[in-house]
Design an enzyme around this catalytic site. Structure first.
Site, PDB file in Angstrom:
ATOM      1  N   TYR A  55       0.561  -1.512  -0.074  1.00  0.00           N
ATOM      2  CA  TYR A  55      -0.144  -0.121  -0.084  1.00  0.00           C
ATOM      3  C   TYR A  55       1.112   1.291  -0.184  1.00  0.00           C
ATOM      4  O   TYR A  55       2.147   1.021   0.169  1.00  0.00           O
ATOM      5  CB  TYR A  55      -0.688   0.082   1.304  1.00  0.00           C
ATOM      6  CG  TYR A  55       0.208   0.681   2.549  1.00  0.00           C
ATOM      7  CD1 TYR A  55      -0.045   1.871   2.638  1.00  0.00           C
ATOM      8  CD2 TYR A  55       0.756  -0.454   3.104  1.00  0.00           C
ATOM      9  CE1 TYR A  55       0.847   2.066   4.159  1.00  0.00           C
ATOM     10  CE2 TYR A  55       1.078  -0.299   4.260  1.00  0.00           C
ATOM     11  CZ  TYR A  55       1.290   0.911   4.867  1.00  0.00           C
ATOM     12  OH  TYR A  55       2.288   1.672   5.962  1.00  0.00           O
ATOM     13  N   PHE A  65       2.538   9.576   1.545  1.00  0.00           N
ATOM     14  CA  PHE A  65       3.573   9.880   2.652  1.00  0.00           C
ATOM     15  C   PHE A  65       4.038   9.010   3.746  1.00  0.00           C
ATOM     16  O   PHE A  65       4.345   8.427   4.980  1.00  0.00           O
ATOM     17  CB  PHE A  65       2.599  10.817   4.081  1.00  0.00           C
ATOM     18  CG  PHE A  65       1.453  10.605   4.431  1.00  0.00           C
ATOM     19  CD1 PHE A  65       1.489   9.731   5.644  1.00  0.00           C
ATOM     20  CD2 PHE A  65       0.547  11.205   4.344  1.00  0.00           C
ATOM     21  CE1 PHE A  65       0.259   9.344   6.159  1.00  0.00           C
ATOM     22  CE2 PHE A  65      -0.621  10.247   4.615  1.00  0.00           C
ATOM     23  CZ  PHE A  65      -1.261   9.502   5.330  1.00  0.00           C
ATOM     24  N   ASP A  66       3.315   7.721   2.978  1.00  0.00           N
ATOM     25  CA  ASP A  66       4.002   6.305   3.484  1.00  0.00           C
ATOM     26  C   ASP A  66       3.312   4.610   2.756  1.00  0.00           C
ATOM     27  O   ASP A  66       2.760   4.676   2.374  1.00  0.00           O
ATOM     28  CB  ASP A  66       3.029   5.684   4.910  1.00  0.00           C
ATOM     29  CG  ASP A  66       3.259   4.549   5.666  1.00  0.00           C
ATOM     30  OD1 ASP A  66       4.037   4.861   5.888  1.00  0.00           O
ATOM     31  OD2 ASP A  66       2.222   3.511   6.219  1.00  0.00           O
ATOM     32  N   ILE A  85      -8.248  -0.087   9.778  1.00  0.00           N
ATOM     33  CA  ILE A  85      -9.311   1.074   9.520  1.00  0.00           C
ATOM     34  C   ILE A  85     -10.710  -0.012   9.076  1.00  0.00           C
ATOM     35  O   ILE A  85     -10.294  -0.176   8.204  1.00  0.00           O
ATOM     36  CB  ILE A  85      -8.701   2.141   9.118  1.00  0.00           C
ATOM     37  CG1 ILE A  85      -8.411   2.418   7.531  1.00  0.00           C
ATOM     38  CG2 ILE A  85      -7.793   3.167   9.643  1.00  0.00           C
ATOM     39  CD1 ILE A  85      -8.245   3.069   7.458  1.00  0.00           C
ATOM     40  N   TYR A 111      -9.820   8.018  10.554  1.00  0.00           N
ATOM     41  CA  TYR A 111      -9.483   8.096  12.009  1.00  0.00           C
ATOM     42  C   TYR A 111     -10.449   8.656  12.843  1.00  0.00           C
ATOM     43  O   TYR A 111     -10.365   9.581  13.075  1.00  0.00           O
ATOM     44  CB  TYR A 111      -7.893   8.435  11.759  1.00  0.00           C
ATOM     45  CG  TYR A 111      -7.007   7.301  11.312  1.00  0.00           C
ATOM     46  CD1 TYR A 111      -6.410   6.661  12.427  1.00  0.00           C
ATOM     47  CD2 TYR A 111      -6.341   7.401  10.226  1.00  0.00           C
ATOM     48  CE1 TYR A 111      -5.384   4.830  11.379  1.00  0.00           C
ATOM     49  CE2 TYR A 111      -5.963   6.380   9.462  1.00  0.00           C
ATOM     50  CZ  TYR A 111      -5.378   5.720  10.742  1.00  0.00           C
ATOM     51  OH  TYR A 111      -4.631   4.823  10.399  1.00  0.00           O
ATOM     52  N   PHE A 128      -5.361   5.224  -0.578  1.00  0.00           N
ATOM     53  CA  PHE A 128      -5.213   4.777  -0.425  1.00  0.00           C
ATOM     54  C   PHE A 128      -4.669   3.837  -1.978  1.00  0.00           C
ATOM     55  O   PHE A 128      -5.832   3.714  -2.226  1.00  0.00           O
ATOM     56  CB  PHE A 128      -5.403   3.528   0.377  1.00  0.00           C
ATOM     57  CG  PHE A 128      -4.898   3.857   2.238  1.00  0.00           C
ATOM     58  CD1 PHE A 128      -3.987   3.275   2.677  1.00  0.00           C
ATOM     59  CD2 PHE A 128      -5.752   4.345   2.921  1.00  0.00           C
ATOM     60  CE1 PHE A 128      -3.929   3.487   3.879  1.00  0.00           C
ATOM     61  CE2 PHE A 128      -5.839   4.904   4.026  1.00  0.00           C
ATOM     62  CZ  PHE A 128      -4.539   4.458   4.753  1.00  0.00           C
TER      63      PHE A 128
END
Length: 538
Positions: A55, A65-66, A85, A111, A128
């Site tokens: 992902y 960012f990830d 989530i 979140y 995502f």
């Protein structure tokens, strides 16, 4: 799911490609999905499965960012268990293997109002880029969490072993700390699912597996209690340090075991599958080769060879009835091991037969016979029954006249059956058929009298009398059945009626005298009982 900071990457090209494909909305809360690359199968993971994904994530309208791709390690989690989530649980459940998609996840499924500081502000919409690499189906076999099976490698076909089959497996059983407590040899292990091996979880799990399947079992203490095959072993010593087990299990193959009688008295283990679907039935001419042994290997009987097989007709008591019943479940070319219990054999020990069905010829089904063929078959069965009756084999003779269950689903055809359906018969054939039917009913009634089945006798004789009200044999045999059940009034009624039709019948006269004597003794017995009751009252 924990989010960590990594070097921002640009997926501008991917985003442009994604815009070309249609977007789908998943569920009522605004989760959207746009497929970048289609998957390679029709299957999707189900809740509880362990999935493996790559992902990348960004805030809506921002840079990613990830990314697990940057870390070089796919991310694993159990679907539908609250480990990630909600948007992931709902979205990834729609994906196929190797599928890649863009998910836009609203705050309610991400979140929420709190966010995940410092990277995810409150009420953030997340984007995502997810690829489903693979997943491992996880199943709760016991239904209470006691045996959890994770499928490592799918098996072939759709079939799974049955309760009584013998399976061939490879396995390693270890404690949760990795200490191996048991494993199969290099050649593997064969065991019966009835007897089990090592622990109850093994048999339960194998019955859910397909040929070639590999699985990992997480077994709690109650299902991991080990069968103590060696009385000197101290397996209980393992319990404090090894309350739960991990079993790595592969189902290599299995041999089908058929419970012929449904009570484990005759078990047939197929060692080589036969051809087609047909099998012998009563009256079939079969060619077999077999060896009969005791369990210790002592040979007691040997018949036939591949060059000169032993020939016999099914259900004519040429071989032991238990083995005969097993043969009638076999297909041409099938090889099997048949175990017959001592109780069924009426013998001191069980017998084991190694048998091969070389070939067989079945009779034409009665519904395919023309009227004359039916009449001829009925006469043949009746004559066979007469011979068995004269030999004192009343049960077998009865089976020739009537039908009985050979197995749960297979029925023998009685002689009378061949002539019951006579709509296509000529008048002469109908007369022949009715005469044969009456004869079969009467002969069967004679068999039932010999083995004490009096209610069946009354039913059969009543059938005869419905067709021929003046049939003396039917009245005579029904009166005998009534005497057997102490229904003396009905017995006398039939005797008197028989005498009125044939006053000089010697057998009927003798039976009438016996009946009078029986009624006289019964009257004395009643008077004695009545006298005893009166004396107690006085």
């Amino acid at each position: 799911m924990a989010i960590s900071c990594s070097k921002p990457i640009s997926l501008h090209t991917i985003t442009e490609a994604a815009l070309v494909l249609p977007e789908a909305i998943i569920g009522p809360k605004g989760l959207s999905k746009r497929i970048l690359e289609k998957g390679i199968s029709w299957q999707t993971p189900t809740p509880g499965d362990e999935v493996e994904v790559h992902y990348s994530v960004s805030l809506q309208g921002a840079e990613y960012f990830d990314s697990s791709r940057d870390k070089g390690t796919p991310f694993r989690f159990k679907l539908g268990q609250g480990e990630v989530i909600k948007g992931w649980d709902e979205g990834i459940a729609t994906m196929r293997k190797n599928e890649r998609a863009i998910f836009t996840i609203p705050p309610e499924l991400g979140y929420g109002e709190i966010g995940s500081p410092p990277l995810v502000p409150p009420n953030s919409t997340l984007v995502f880029d997810v690829q489903l690499i693979s997943w491992y189906p996880i199943r709760d076999i016991s239904g209470d969490g006691g045996i959890i099976k994770k499928i490592i490698s799918e098996g072939k076909g759709w079939a799974t072993p049955n309760e009584s089959d013998e399976v061939f497996v490879n396995y390693v059983a270890e404690c949760e700390n990795g200490v191996v407590i048991s494993k199969s040899d290099e050649e593997g292990l064969e065991f019966s699912l009835i007897s089990g091996h090592l622990c109850p979880a093994m048999s339960k799990a194998v019955k859910t597996m397909r040929k070639g399947e590999k699985a990992e079992l997480s077994v709690k203490f109650s299902y991991g209690l080990i069968y103590c095959e060696d009385e000197t072993s101290k397996i209980d010593d393992l319990v404090p340090t090894c309350p739960n087990l991990i079993i790595h299990l592969e189902l290599v193959n299995w041999r089908t075991v058929v419970d012929i009688t449904g009570d484990k008295n005759i078990l047939k283990k197929i060692t080589k599958n036969g051809e087609a679907f047909d099998h012998p039935n009563e009256g079939s001419l079969v060619k077999v080769v077999y060896i009969g042994k005791l369990e210790d290997g002592t040979v007691l009987e040997r018949r036939g060879s591949d060059e000169e097989p032993f020939e016999y007709i099914c259900a004519e008591e040429k071989i032991h009835g238990g083995l005969d019943r097993a043969v009638m479940t076999m297909k041409k070319g099938e090889e099997a091991i048949v175990k017959i219990s001592a109780d069924f054999l009426n013998f001191a020990a069980p017998m084991v037969y190694e048998i091969k069905l070389i070939d067989f010829e079945t009779k034409k089904p009665f519904w395919k016979m023309d009227p004359q063929e039916r009449i001829s078959e009925c006469e043949t069965n009746k004559n066979d029954g007469n011979i068995l009756f004269k030999d004192g084999k009343f049960e077998l003779a009865s089976n020739k006249y009537d039908k009985e269950l050979i197995t749960k689903n297979e029925k023998r055809k009685r002689a009378a059956k061949y002539v019951e359906y006579n709509h296509s018969f000529s008048d002469e054939q109908k007369n022949q058929a009715n005469s044969l039917r009456l004869s079969c009913y009467l002969n069967e009634a004679a068999c039932k009298l010999k083995i004490g089945e009096y209610k069946e006798v009354t039913k059969l004789c009543t059938k005869v009398l419905e067709l021929d009200p003046y049939n003396v044999k039917a009245l005579f045999r029904r009166s005998q059945a009534y005497m057997g059940t102490s229904d003396l009034e009905k017995a006398e009624e039939d005797i008197k009626r028989a005498l009125s039709i044939d006053p000089n019948n010697r057998d009927v006269k003798i039976k009438h005298k016996e009946l009078k004597d029986q009624r006289r003794e019964y009257t004395k017995h009643e008077a004695k009982i009545f006298s005893t009751m009166i004396s107690r009252i006085s």
